[in-house]
Scaffold this motif. Structure first.
Motif, PDB file in Angstrom:
ATOM      1  N   GLN A  79     -11.151   1.622  -3.075  1.00 24.98           N
ATOM      2  CA  GLN A  79      -9.991   0.860  -3.510  1.00 24.98           C
ATOM      3  C   GLN A  79      -8.986   1.818  -4.140  1.00 24.98           C
ATOM      4  O   GLN A  79      -9.326   2.587  -5.042  1.00 24.98           O
ATOM      5  CB  GLN A  79     -10.444  -0.193  -4.514  1.00 24.98           C
ATOM      6  CG  GLN A  79      -9.392  -1.183  -4.911  1.00 24.98           C
ATOM      7  CD  GLN A  79      -9.971  -2.315  -5.746  1.00 24.98           C
ATOM      8  OE1 GLN A  79     -11.017  -2.171  -6.375  1.00 24.98           O
ATOM      9  NE2 GLN A  79      -9.298  -3.439  -5.754  1.00 24.98           N
ATOM     10  N   THR A  80      -7.738   1.776  -3.654  1.00 28.98           N
ATOM     11  CA  THR A  80      -6.671   2.603  -4.199  1.00 28.98           C
ATOM     12  C   THR A  80      -5.574   1.680  -4.703  1.00 28.98           C
ATOM     13  O   THR A  80      -5.155   0.759  -3.995  1.00 28.98           O
ATOM     14  CB  THR A  80      -6.117   3.557  -3.122  1.00 28.98           C
ATOM     15  OG1 THR A  80      -7.185   4.377  -2.634  1.00 28.98           O
ATOM     16  CG2 THR A  80      -5.023   4.450  -3.688  1.00 28.98           C
ATOM     17  N   PHE A  81      -5.125   1.911  -5.931  1.00 30.47           N
ATOM     18  CA  PHE A  81      -4.084   1.065  -6.503  1.00 30.47           C
ATOM     19  C   PHE A  81      -3.054   1.915  -7.239  1.00 30.47           C
ATOM     20  O   PHE A  81      -3.368   2.985  -7.762  1.00 30.47           O
ATOM     21  CB  PHE A  81      -4.681   0.007  -7.438  1.00 30.47           C
ATOM     22  CG  PHE A  81      -5.407   0.564  -8.643  1.00 30.47           C
ATOM     23  CD1 PHE A  81      -4.765   0.685  -9.863  1.00 30.47           C
ATOM     24  CD2 PHE A  81      -6.728   0.960  -8.551  1.00 30.47           C
ATOM     25  CE1 PHE A  81      -5.430   1.196 -10.970  1.00 30.47           C
ATOM     26  CE2 PHE A  81      -7.410   1.462  -9.651  1.00 30.47           C
ATOM     27  CZ  PHE A  81      -6.753   1.587 -10.871  1.00 30.47           C
ATOM     28  N   GLU A  82      -1.822   1.433  -7.243  1.00 31.66           N
ATOM     29  CA  GLU A  82      -0.770   2.086  -8.001  1.00 31.66           C
ATOM     30  C   GLU A  82      -0.955   1.721  -9.474  1.00 31.66           C
ATOM     31  O   GLU A  82      -1.153   0.556  -9.819  1.00 31.66           O
ATOM     32  CB  GLU A  82       0.598   1.637  -7.520  1.00 31.66           C
ATOM     33  CG  GLU A  82       0.928   2.130  -6.134  1.00 31.66           C
ATOM     34  CD  GLU A  82       2.270   1.655  -5.622  1.00 31.66           C
ATOM     35  OE1 GLU A  82       2.797   2.324  -4.723  1.00 31.66           O
ATOM     36  OE2 GLU A  82       2.800   0.629  -6.102  1.00 31.66           O
ATOM     37  N   ALA A  83      -0.880   2.732 -10.313  1.00 30.67           N
ATOM     38  CA  ALA A  83      -1.073   2.525 -11.748  1.00 30.67           C
ATOM     39  C   ALA A  83       0.103   1.755 -12.341  1.00 30.67           C
ATOM     40  O   ALA A  83       1.232   1.851 -11.870  1.00 30.67           O
ATOM     41  CB  ALA A  83      -1.217   3.878 -12.439  1.00 30.67           C
TER      42      ALA A  83
END
Length: 141
Positions: free
Chosen positions: A110-114
């Motif tokens: 899972q990759t998310f923008e902070a």
């Protein structure tokens, strides 16, 4: 016009379950309510999910003592069954989840923008704790 580039944070887990089960437990509201929180003093009393491009989702995450709650939600921008989910959160941040079959197990990345309010490490730790809850729930149910 100023464009803010948000750093991306990636977390992952290998779930000892086939991708079909992982997909179902990730996306069905009755399962989401069992794992979508970072610690045992929280819970997810409400979850709705319309898993399709343009569909929306919302999960209420709440402290069990009633002191605080918030809705986590957004709109799906891409869905490839058993492989990929991408969505945009209500605040405009982008999230991508990859599901990879590894024999009898499934890798979830899972990759998310902070966001800008909390330190990156705190965000990574919180999202990883939720993913760890998901892994534990999926492997034991």
């Amino acid at each position: 016009m100023t464009t803010t580039t948000r750093p991306a944070i990636t977390i992952e887990s290998t779930v000892q379950a086939p991708v079909a089960k992982v997909w179902e437990y990730w996306n069905q509201p009755e399962h989401i309510k069992q794992w979508a929180f970072a610690s045992e003093d929280w819970h997810a009393p409400k979850s709705e999910n319309d898993l399709r491009i343009g569909g929306t989702f919302s999960t209420t995450m709440a402290a069990k003592d009633g002191s605080f709650s918030f809705d986590f939600g957004g709109e799906y921008t891409d869905v490839k069954e058993h492989k990929l989910i991408e969505y945009t959160l209500g605040d405009g941040r982008k999230v991508s989840i990859l599901f990879s079959t590894m024999g009898d197990s499934t890798k979830v990345v899972q990759t998310f923008e902070a966001e800008e309010e909390n330190p990156l490490e705190m965000q990574r730790d919180g999202w990883q704790a939720i993913l760890n809850n998901f892994t534990k729930y999926t492997e034991t149910h």
